[in-house]
Each structure stands twice: as C-alpha cells, then as structure tokens.
Design an enzyme around this catalytic site. Sequence first.
Site, short mmCIF file in Angstrom:
data_model
loop_
_atom_site.label_atom_id
_atom_site.label_comp_id
_atom_site.label_asym_id
_atom_site.label_seq_id
_atom_site.Cartn_x
_atom_site.Cartn_y
_atom_site.Cartn_z
N ASP A 42 -10.57 3.45 4.70
CA ASP A 42 -11.04 2.07 4.56
C ASP A 42 -12.57 2.02 4.51
O ASP A 42 -13.14 0.98 4.17
CB ASP A 42 -10.54 1.20 5.74
CG ASP A 42 -9.23 0.49 5.41
OD1 ASP A 42 -8.96 0.26 4.21
OD2 ASP A 42 -8.49 0.16 6.35
N LYS A 61 0.85 -1.21 0.00
CA LYS A 61 0.00 0.00 0.00
C LYS A 61 0.88 1.25 0.00
O LYS A 61 0.58 2.22 -0.70
CB LYS A 61 -0.92 0.01 1.23
CG LYS A 61 -2.06 -1.00 1.13
CD LYS A 61 -2.79 -1.16 2.47
CE LYS A 61 -3.79 -2.31 2.42
NZ LYS A 61 -4.41 -2.60 3.72
N GLN A 89 -4.24 -1.37 9.82
CA GLN A 89 -4.22 -2.71 9.23
C GLN A 89 -4.86 -3.72 10.18
O GLN A 89 -4.50 -3.80 11.35
CB GLN A 89 -2.76 -3.10 8.92
CG GLN A 89 -2.62 -4.42 8.21
CD GLN A 89 -3.23 -4.43 6.81
OE1 GLN A 89 -3.11 -3.47 6.05
NE2 GLN A 89 -3.93 -5.50 6.47
#
Length: 294
Positions: A121, A54, A98
């Site tokens: 997200d 990422k 994460q």
Amino acid sequence: MSAKILDGRVIADELRAQVAVEAAQISAKLGRKPGLVAVLVGDDPASQAYVKSKGKATIDAGMASFEHRLPEGTSEQELLALIAKLNADDTVDGILVQLPLPGQIDTARVIEAIDPAKDVDGFHPMNAGRLATGLPSLVPGTPMGCIIMAKKAHASLAGLDAVVVGRSNIVGKPLAQLLIAESATVTVAHSKTKDLKEVCRRADLLCVAIGKTEFVKGDWIKPGATVIDVGINRVPGPDGKNKLVGDVAYEEAAKVAAWITPVPGGVGRMTVACLLVNTLRAAAARAGLEAPKI
Ligand code: NDP
C-alpha cells in the site's frame, strides 16, 4: 468543448494485462507465484467488497492471494502478532491491511509494523520518506494510478502547473511527491487554502481528492485542463439506491476541460491494478531480481 474521457476501465485492464505477463516471468524465476495477503478486521461490507475484488484481481493476474479475516473485537496485539508472522513468511511478498481499522487499534502502529519491503500500500513512513527523497519505494496505488492516467493525456508532465486538492497521507501528499518527481510545478491545496477556486483555475493538471460531493465546479477549471477526480462519494440515486459521484461536478467540468476522469470508472479502477504492480515490484526486489518493466 467536450472533454475526452480518461477511461479507468480501459487503462486499468491494459495495466493488469501487463502485470499478468510480468507475473508469469517472475513466477518462473521464483519457482512460486508472487503472493499478496489481505488482512481484514471486522465485517464492514464496503471493506469486505474491496478485499474480495483485490483477491480476484490478484488471482486473475496469475499471483497468489491469501486472506486473513479477523473479528471486529481483535486487539492491536493480536493484529501485530499476525503481521509479524506474515513479515517472516517468505511466500508473502505483499501485505495489505484493509483500512479503516476498528477504534481499539492504532492504525499508524499497525502500518509501521509491516515490513517496508512488503508494504504494497506504500503507507509505511519508510516508503513515504523514500518517495519524498527520490529513492526507489513502494508508492501508494491511488496516486500511482493518477500519474498513469495523467500521462495518457500528456506525453510529459514536466513544467505543467499541477494543483493537488487534498493533503492526506494516502492520496494528496504522495501524489504531490510523484508530480514533483515528474517535474510538474506543484501546488497542494487543502481546507485552509484561500480562494481555492482561483488556485484551481491556474491548474493545467487538477487533481482533486477531498471526499466532498461535486465540490469543484466547472468555472473552477482552466479551459483545456486535465482533471483527475479521485473522490468517491455515495449519494442516493434516482432509484433510491446509492450511486457513486466524484469530488468534481462532472457534467460542468467536462464542458471546460480537455481530459477528465469519470466516477465511477476512473481512478478507482486504477488503485487495485497499481496494488498488483506493487506486489510484483515487491516480489522482484525481495528476490534480488530486476524490477518489472511497469
Ligand atoms: P481524507 O479525508 O484523508 O483527506 C481529505 C483532504 O481533503 C484533506 O487534506 C482535507 O484538508 C481536504 N479537504 C477537505 N475538505 C476540503 C475543502 N472544502 N476544501 C479543500 N480541501 C478540503 O481523504 P482521502 O485523501 O483519504 O480521500 C479523498 C477522497 O478520495 C475520498 O472521496 C475518498 O473516498 C477518495 N479515495 C479514492 C480512492 C480511489 O481508489 N479512487 C482511494 C482513496 C481515497 P485538511 O487536511 O485541511 O483537513
């Protein structure tokens, strides 16, 4: 029939190129690059690899990437303190934590602590609620990627019978909401669904996100359907190393479907590209700029 492949590598590369163009324009207006922060707790190798890829994708798209790596034993309070700091930092447009987090940390509490305007997200209940009520929101990357791929096969999703197998907060539910917004007729199936095979066979667009190796067979698929396989399952390959397979029995399904996403090289490729889209959208919205045209 042999299905045409919806190639996540190609589609994601196109999207990332568009992101790079928009990122340059937004950077010029902001006087700085849009910034994405990844927070990683612990040293799970798969999570480390995701965060690394990422970060690289963010830099390649002309945006700023920051990382915070915290030890496995980090307390919830310590993580919440870092998030509060990142929420207050004006150079940070997107925050991603994460997952999974270590057991001592309440994941829902952490997600709720992220400023919804920086929730790239799209997991914050505020963004989930806005999506469900048709308001502009940051949408989770994986379902956003599924929609982009489905639209490569169908000019419009309106009126299609869409079946989503899986009802998680990160894939199934937001995907169902996005399909409703596209005017598809949506059925959401899960582990308690009766006669799943027949439900799947009704689908013009079948999206599977269950995490079960090759669970959906070729004869579950309506001839000519589009199949979007979100599943990522690791199984031992012939060389003894793990290989990735989806939730759909690909070889069988490809004989029946008109379009299909492979695993690997399908939806997985889209998720990071869509995260970059969200970072751009967050940066533009926070600065009161026009939304990027992607
Ligand atoms: P979850 O485990 O959170 O949810 C799984 C869902 O599948 C649940 O709703 C569950 O139903 C349903 N399910 C499980 N077994 C069955 C069954 N036998 N029949 C019907 N439904 C079933 O998984 P996620 O949504 O997080 O992930 C799903 C898959 O997608 C995984 O393989 C994951 O690795 C992959 N994934 C891929 C991403 C990508 O970038 N391509 C990103 C995120 C996930 P119930 O609610 O009833 O328990």
